[in-house]
Design a protein around this motif. Structure first.
Motif, short mmCIF file in Angstrom:
data_model
loop_
_atom_site.label_atom_id
_atom_site.label_comp_id
_atom_site.label_asym_id
_atom_site.label_seq_id
_atom_site.Cartn_x
_atom_site.Cartn_y
_atom_site.Cartn_z
N GLU A 275 0.83 -1.21 0.00
CA GLU A 275 0.00 0.00 0.00
C GLU A 275 0.86 1.25 0.00
OE1 GLU A 275 -3.06 0.46 -0.53
OE2 GLU A 275 -3.81 -1.60 -0.44
N ALA B 67 0.62 4.28 -2.64
CA ALA B 67 0.47 5.67 -2.21
C ALA B 67 1.58 6.55 -2.77
CB ALA B 67 0.46 5.73 -0.69
N GLN C 39 1.00 7.08 -6.49
CA GLN C 39 -0.11 8.02 -6.69
C GLN C 39 0.32 9.46 -6.42
OE1 GLN C 39 -2.94 6.07 -4.06
NE2 GLN C 39 -4.16 5.36 -5.81
N VAL D 257 6.62 10.65 0.72
CA VAL D 257 5.72 9.59 1.19
C VAL D 257 6.52 8.43 1.78
CG1 VAL D 257 4.02 7.86 0.46
CG2 VAL D 257 3.86 10.20 -0.40
#
Length: 265
Positions: free
Chosen positions: A7, A11, A14, A53
């Motif tokens: 995940e 993320a 994205q 991130v």
């Protein structure tokens, strides 16, 4: 709650894709890297967003970015491989065939990966066991298929003196043209398309080990059940290097035979 590596890859991809979309069509500074190769401000900003991130969630992991290079502890067992904008030349001339690639190498294996298409708003991703495409928050399992007969061939030959493979010879071979339809999109998004059944195969030369452009796509294809070898059929990352990734064994065998026929003499 700790986010999973898979995940986190999604993320991060994205986040990079959001920058690529936002900067599309704007005036972009170019930064020359070598003859015929450059980065744009969008590449650099997208990589910064991805790294933000990753660092927030995994501050102890190392990272190798296409634009910023390697950061983190020497000998780190966990290394994120980041390609913030694969298809920079496409993007710079306002062509929307690009990918944002994020992959994690843990030890000697790439374990999770995500490849985002900023303009279709899709993320192809894998947890290492299965491969999916995420659209509008919903995941669909990827299913390779050779039905299109479309084969993407990378024409950016990395070593013109390499006697093992010539992309131009392959796509001009009557046997190739009788069975397949060549495509050249100039981005590793096409590797993810093999996993998704949108391409029958992808072919390139070059050393792809820990390659930020290819790590995500290769991991997706492996998890989806594609057939992957080097350019001469040897195990990946050995021998002559390169890549033949196909939706099934029959397509893979046919391409290897054609590559052998098209090799320089």
């Amino acid at each position: 709650m700790l986010i999973s590596d898979a995940e986190l890859a999604v993320a991060a991809a994205q986040a990079g894709a959001a920058v690529v979309r936002a900067r599309y069509g704007t005036a972009l500074a170019r930064f020359q890297k070598s003859a015929g190769d450059f980065a744009t401000a969008a590449d650099i900003e997208a990589e910064r967003a991805i790294l933000d991130v990753l660092r927030a969630a995994r501050p102890d992991d190392a990272v190798t970015g296409e634009e910023s290079g390697r950061v983190g502890a020497v000998g780190a067992q966990r290394m994120w491989l980041v390609d913030p904008l694969c298809g920079t030349l496409n993007y710079a001339v306002r062509t929307t065939l690009v990918a944002v690639n994020v992959a994690l190498r843990a030890g000697s294996d790439v374990t999770v990966a995500a490849s985002a298409d900023p303009f279709a708003d899709e993320v192809f991703w894998t947890d290492g066991a299965r491969a999916y495409v995420r659209r509008d928050g919903a995941d669909e399992a990827l299913a390779p298929s050779a039905g299109s007969h479309l084969v993407d061939v990378n024409l950016d030959t990395r070593d013109p003196s390499d006697p093992n493979f010539r992309a131009g010879r392959l796509i001009a071979d009557p046997g190739f043209l009788g069975r397949f339809h060549p495509r050249v999109v100039s981005t590793t998004l096409a590797v993810a398309w093999v996993a998704a059944g949108r391409r029958a195969a992808y072919v390139t030369d070059g050393d792809l080990r820990d390659n930020v452009h290819f790590a995500a796509g290769l991991t997706l294809c492996r998890a989806a059940g594609c057939v992957l070898t080097g350019i001469q059929g040897e195990p990946l990352h050995t021998g002559a290097g390169g890549l033949v990734v196909a939706a099934d064994q029959e397509t893979h065998a046919a391409l290897l035979a054609l590559i052998g026929t098209a090799a320089p003499r």
